[in-house]
Design a protein around this motif. Structure first.
Motif, mmCIF file in Angstrom:
data_model
loop_
_atom_site.group_PDB
_atom_site.id
_atom_site.type_symbol
_atom_site.label_atom_id
_atom_site.label_comp_id
_atom_site.label_asym_id
_atom_site.label_seq_id
_atom_site.Cartn_x
_atom_site.Cartn_y
_atom_site.Cartn_z
ATOM 1 N N UNK A 14 225.742 44.302 45.249
ATOM 2 C CA UNK A 14 226.953 43.615 44.783
ATOM 3 C C UNK A 14 226.589 42.381 43.965
ATOM 4 N N UNK A 15 225.622 41.599 44.460
ATOM 5 C CA UNK A 15 225.209 40.397 43.749
ATOM 6 C C UNK A 15 224.658 40.689 42.374
ATOM 7 N N UNK A 43 227.097 48.477 35.085
ATOM 8 C CA UNK A 43 226.292 49.623 35.531
ATOM 9 C C UNK A 43 225.739 50.390 34.334
ATOM 10 N N UNK A 44 226.516 50.478 33.260
ATOM 11 C CA UNK A 44 226.015 51.155 32.052
ATOM 12 C C UNK A 44 224.840 50.394 31.453
ATOM 13 N N UNK A 61 223.358 53.411 45.967
ATOM 14 C CA UNK A 61 223.126 53.426 47.415
ATOM 15 C C UNK A 61 223.570 52.110 48.040
ATOM 16 N N UNK A 62 223.233 50.996 47.387
ATOM 17 C CA UNK A 62 223.627 49.690 47.898
ATOM 18 C C UNK A 62 225.131 49.513 47.939
ATOM 19 N N UNK A 63 225.818 49.984 46.902
ATOM 20 C CA UNK A 63 227.275 49.872 46.856
ATOM 21 C C UNK A 63 227.929 50.725 47.933
ATOM 22 N N UNK A 100 230.396 52.711 43.461
ATOM 23 C CA UNK A 100 229.214 53.493 43.829
ATOM 24 C C UNK A 100 229.305 54.929 43.338
ATOM 25 N N UNK A 101 230.517 55.512 43.450
ATOM 26 C CA UNK A 101 230.729 56.873 42.945
ATOM 27 C C UNK A 101 230.492 56.928 41.442
ATOM 28 N N UNK A 102 231.007 55.911 40.721
ATOM 29 C CA UNK A 102 230.825 55.879 39.266
ATOM 30 C C UNK A 102 229.346 55.734 38.914
ATOM 31 N N UNK A 103 228.620 54.917 39.675
ATOM 32 C CA UNK A 103 227.185 54.768 39.435
ATOM 33 C C UNK A 103 226.456 56.085 39.656
ATOM 34 N N UNK A 104 226.837 56.803 40.706
ATOM 35 C CA UNK A 104 226.220 58.100 40.992
ATOM 36 C C UNK A 104 226.526 59.099 39.885
#
Length: 256
Positions: A14-15, A43-44, A61-63, A100-104
């Motif tokens: 998050x940080x 994230x992009x 994973x962290x998110x 987190x889903x968007x990052x995945x």
């Protein structure tokens, strides 16, 4: 022990996201054009970096872990903060779990071409299209405004509540960390209130086009007097929030 470590890992993810958002907003303020981005845009930026997919997978994973931790907090309420705090934990879990889903999806090459502001407007359009949807939108916006005001109070209260939560820091350093936390939480609260205010206008006018996400809310700061300077302050504040969240990952006392 495992739960404690996993929650701290979530704080790190998050940080780092907020550090990137703050950096991009600062870049926009300095360049006076473009560059502002939201959490998804941050994230992009990670994806475009060397070893981007690996870094983004770790961030995802962290998110997820952070979202799971907030769900556990909502269920157990270890600090006995009450129903409003439980709702805030649920909303936070939803937001960071979705991130987190968007990052995945980005790691798997499935990211959508739209996203960001257009996706926010589509979501609000769907909400307004429901029976009594504009009233539901107004209620959600008012709840979000109440939560934003609570964050403002948290940052501005004479006795900063995180004073007892940060442990293991020297007495000479701790006051500066708490000031950093106040400034960061205040800046995030301002952005959250702007997002909620635009959502309220969208509900009142039944106009999804008036809704804005984090990116749109930050960009809108330009239109105010001394907007570029305000944007610079918010950018520094969001960066401060990212730094403070990383400090929390190391030194925050987590209730079990």
């Amino acid at each position: 022990m495992f739960i404690d470590l996993s929650r701290r890992f979530g704080f790190v993810a998050k940080g780092l996201v907020y550090l990137l958002v703050g950096f991009l907003a600062a870049k926009a303020a300095l360049m006076r054009s473009g560059g502002v981005n939201d959490e998804e845009g941050a994230l992009r930026q990670v994806l475009a970096a060397p070893f981007g997919k690996v870094l983004l997978a770790v961030a995802a994973a962290g998110l997820f872990i952070y979202a799971l931790g907030r769900l556990i907090e909502m269920w157990k309420d270890p600090e006995e903060k009450g129903k409003i705090w439980r709702f805030e934990s649920l909303l936070s879990a939803f937001v960071y779990g979705g991130l987190g889903v968007e990052a995945l999806r980005m790691v798997l090459g499935m990211q959508s071409g739209g996203g960001g502001e257009s996706e926010s407007k589509e979501q609000v359009a769907f909400l307004i299209s429901l029976p009594f949807g504009h009233w539901l939108t107004i209620v959600i916006a008012l709840i979000a405004i109440a939560m934003g005001l609570q964050e403002l109070y948290r940052a501005l209260a004479r006795r900063f509540e995180d004073r007892q939560a940060i442990k293991g820091v020297s007495d000479s350093v701790k006051p500066w960390l708490l000031r950093l936390g106040r400034f960061g939480i205040l800046s995030r609260a301002v952005v959250s209130l702007l997002v909620a205010a635009y959502l309220l206008l969208a509900g009142i006018h039944r106009a999804p086009s008036e809704a804005r996400g984090t990116k749109g809310a930050i960009e809108s700061i330009r239109q105010y007097p001394f907007g570029v300077w305000l944007l610079a302050v918010i950018a520094i504040g969001l960066t401060a929030y990212g730094v403070y969240t990383l400090v929390e990952a190391r030194y925050r006392k987590l209730a079990s």
